[in-house]
Design a protein around this motif. Sequence first.
Motif, PDB file in Angstrom:
ATOM      1  N   SER A  40      41.394  35.310  32.119  1.00 14.65           N
ATOM      2  CA  SER A  40      42.578  34.534  31.688  1.00 14.65           C
ATOM      3  C   SER A  40      43.784  34.834  32.575  1.00 14.65           C
ATOM      4  O   SER A  40      44.903  34.415  32.252  1.00 14.65           O
ATOM      5  CB  SER A  40      42.916  34.830  30.223  1.00 14.65           C
ATOM      6  N   PHE A  41      43.567  35.572  33.678  1.00 14.94           N
ATOM      7  CA  PHE A  41      44.669  35.965  34.574  1.00 14.94           C
ATOM      8  C   PHE A  41      45.790  36.668  33.792  1.00 14.94           C
ATOM      9  O   PHE A  41      46.971  36.463  34.062  1.00 14.94           O
ATOM     10  CB  PHE A  41      45.228  34.756  35.333  1.00 14.94           C
ATOM     11  N   GLY A  42      45.416  37.464  32.796  1.00 12.60           N
ATOM     12  CA  GLY A  42      46.401  38.227  32.023  1.00 12.60           C
ATOM     13  C   GLY A  42      47.139  37.419  30.964  1.00 12.60           C
ATOM     14  O   GLY A  42      47.985  37.958  30.244  1.00 12.60           O
ATOM     15  N   GLN A  43      46.806  36.132  30.843  1.00 10.06           N
ATOM     16  CA  GLN A  43      47.498  35.278  29.856  1.00 10.06           C
ATOM     17  C   GLN A  43      47.192  35.710  28.427  1.00 10.06           C
ATOM     18  O   GLN A  43      47.971  35.454  27.509  1.00 10.06           O
ATOM     19  CB  GLN A  43      47.057  33.813  30.021  1.00 10.06           C
ATOM     20  N   VAL A 167      41.815  20.212  37.176  1.00  9.70           N
ATOM     21  CA  VAL A 167      41.645  21.489  37.897  1.00  9.70           C
ATOM     22  C   VAL A 167      41.091  22.556  36.957  1.00  9.70           C
ATOM     23  O   VAL A 167      40.171  23.315  37.306  1.00  9.70           O
ATOM     24  CB  VAL A 167      43.009  21.951  38.481  1.00  9.70           C
ATOM     25  N   TYR A 168      41.624  22.583  35.737  1.00 10.19           N
ATOM     26  CA  TYR A 168      41.194  23.588  34.763  1.00 10.19           C
ATOM     27  C   TYR A 168      39.698  23.424  34.426  1.00 10.19           C
ATOM     28  O   TYR A 168      38.954  24.404  34.339  1.00 10.19           O
ATOM     29  CB  TYR A 168      42.055  23.462  33.498  1.00 10.19           C
ATOM     30  N   MET A 169      39.261  22.180  34.273  1.00  9.86           N
ATOM     31  CA  MET A 169      37.842  21.944  33.935  1.00  9.86           C
ATOM     32  C   MET A 169      36.930  22.413  35.066  1.00  9.86           C
ATOM     33  O   MET A 169      35.848  22.944  34.822  1.00  9.86           O
ATOM     34  CB  MET A 169      37.599  20.457  33.620  1.00  9.86           C
ATOM     35  N   GLU A 170      37.401  22.241  36.302  1.00 10.79           N
ATOM     36  CA  GLU A 170      36.638  22.749  37.455  1.00 10.79           C
ATOM     37  C   GLU A 170      36.535  24.271  37.373  1.00 10.79           C
ATOM     38  O   GLU A 170      35.466  24.849  37.574  1.00 10.79           O
ATOM     39  CB  GLU A 170      37.346  22.370  38.769  1.00 10.79           C
ATOM     40  N   TYR A 171      37.672  24.924  37.082  1.00  8.58           N
ATOM     41  CA  TYR A 171      37.681  26.383  36.953  1.00  8.58           C
ATOM     42  C   TYR A 171      36.716  26.819  35.847  1.00  8.58           C
ATOM     43  O   TYR A 171      35.892  27.720  36.027  1.00  8.58           O
ATOM     44  CB  TYR A 171      39.099  26.879  36.637  1.00  8.58           C
ATOM     45  N   LEU A 172      36.834  26.113  34.699  1.00 12.41           N
ATOM     46  CA  LEU A 172      36.060  26.488  33.518  1.00 12.41           C
ATOM     47  C   LEU A 172      34.556  26.398  33.777  1.00 12.41           C
ATOM     48  O   LEU A 172      33.803  27.318  33.449  1.00 12.41           O
ATOM     49  CB  LEU A 172      36.463  25.545  32.378  1.00 12.41           C
ATOM     50  N   MET A 173      34.129  25.292  34.352  1.00 10.49           N
ATOM     51  CA  MET A 173      32.698  25.038  34.453  1.00 10.49           C
ATOM     52  C   MET A 173      32.075  25.668  35.698  1.00 10.49           C
ATOM     53  O   MET A 173      30.868  25.871  35.732  1.00 10.49           O
ATOM     54  CB  MET A 173      32.408  23.517  34.448  1.00 10.49           C
ATOM     55  N   LYS A 174      32.900  25.981  36.725  1.00 15.54           N
ATOM     56  CA  LYS A 174      32.313  26.516  37.962  1.00 15.54           C
ATOM     57  C   LYS A 174      32.794  27.929  38.272  1.00 15.54           C
ATOM     58  O   LYS A 174      31.990  28.864  38.366  1.00 15.54           O
ATOM     59  CB  LYS A 174      32.636  25.581  39.127  1.00 15.54           C
ATOM     60  N   ALA A 175      34.118  28.095  38.437  1.00 12.35           N
ATOM     61  CA  ALA A 175      34.611  29.397  38.884  1.00 12.35           C
ATOM     62  C   ALA A 175      34.451  30.465  37.813  1.00 12.35           C
ATOM     63  O   ALA A 175      34.050  31.592  38.104  1.00 12.35           O
ATOM     64  CB  ALA A 175      36.090  29.282  39.290  1.00 12.35           C
ATOM     65  N   ASP A 188      25.788  35.244  31.192  1.00 14.94           N
ATOM     66  CA  ASP A 188      25.387  33.987  30.550  1.00 14.94           C
ATOM     67  C   ASP A 188      26.253  33.656  29.342  1.00 14.94           C
ATOM     68  O   ASP A 188      26.407  32.491  28.971  1.00 14.94           O
ATOM     69  CB  ASP A 188      23.916  34.037  30.142  1.00 14.94           C
ATOM     70  N   ALA A 189      26.815  34.693  28.718  1.00 12.34           N
ATOM     71  CA  ALA A 189      27.705  34.453  27.581  1.00 12.34           C
ATOM     72  C   ALA A 189      28.902  33.633  28.024  1.00 12.34           C
ATOM     73  O   ALA A 189      29.484  32.881  27.228  1.00 12.34           O
ATOM     74  CB  ALA A 189      28.174  35.779  26.994  1.00 12.34           C
ATOM     75  N   TYR A 190      29.264  33.733  29.300  1.00 14.05           N
ATOM     76  CA  TYR A 190      30.456  33.027  29.780  1.00 14.05           C
ATOM     77  C   TYR A 190      30.132  31.588  30.178  1.00 14.05           C
ATOM     78  O   TYR A 190      31.031  30.763  30.284  1.00 14.05           O
ATOM     79  CB  TYR A 190      31.152  33.853  30.868  1.00 14.05           C
ATOM     80  N   VAL A 191      28.854  31.290  30.374  1.00 10.69           N
ATOM     81  CA  VAL A 191      28.448  29.883  30.506  1.00 10.69           C
ATOM     82  C   VAL A 191      28.608  29.227  29.126  1.00 10.69           C
ATOM     83  O   VAL A 191      29.148  28.131  28.989  1.00 10.69           O
ATOM     84  CB  VAL A 191      26.994  29.777  31.010  1.00 10.69           C
TER      85      VAL A 191
END
Length: 235
Positions: A40-43, A167-175, A188-191
Amino acid sequence: MASTGANPPQRASLEKDPAEVAAMFDGVARRYDITNTVLSFGQDRGWRKKTRKALDLRPGDIVLDLAAGTAVSTVELASSGAHCVAADFSLGMLKAGAHRDVPKVAADALSLPFADDSFDAATISFGLRNVNDVPTALAELRRVLKPGGRLVVCEFSTPTFKPFRTVYMEYLMKALPAVATKVSSSPDAYVYLAESIRAWPDQFALGDLIRDAGFDQVRWQNMTGGIAAIHSARA
Ligand SMILES: C[S@@+](CC[C@H](N)C(=O)[O-])C[C@H]1O[C@@H](n2cnc3c(N)ncnc32)[C@H](O)[C@@H]1O
């Protein structure tokens, strides 16, 4: 740490079988706090503070922190001087938070082990998305709250500005799953995390679910552009 053949990945399907969800959180418990902060980058720290403020706690209030996990959310609430109970059905998560000095209770959100009208306030942070029957969990929260008691739900949500959402959806699903492979003990829990966020109702739809459970004065505030949102209501 990547999973090995000796340790099969623990992943709850989006059907959210309770035993699978509990086992998945048992599997990520040891590195849960640090993984959260990295991804969460510290959020996450600011989101927890805002959740406490939204609850408007007073010293002496009796507060339920449901799906409290490692109790990282509970200690933030307890800093207000309220009496806060951490409840969760993953014993692994509660154990990982054993060093945090708040009472901890093993509890299933769908059948809470508390009497009616027990709490002045109740909150659930990043937990409601994981239960397999959201209306029942909300009804249970309402049952254990005193009449007029405060509910705050802190949960991932939908960014409101379309380019940011893309951009966020790209981060969520890939990065995010790629980074989780490096920092989590159970990537896998993070998928599952990414997929469960994508499938979760937006701010308006969650507001409707809370209202349908019988709560009044439902409102919400977006955080970090709507990546997360805090819904507040009265029992
Ligand atoms: C993402 S963690 C959130 C933990 C903590 N509230 C926080 O903000 O860091 C979600 C938690 O919800 C718990 N959970 C999911 N379904 C539950 C249920 N039906 N009853 C109780 N806890 C549940 C999991 O065990 C896990 O600890």
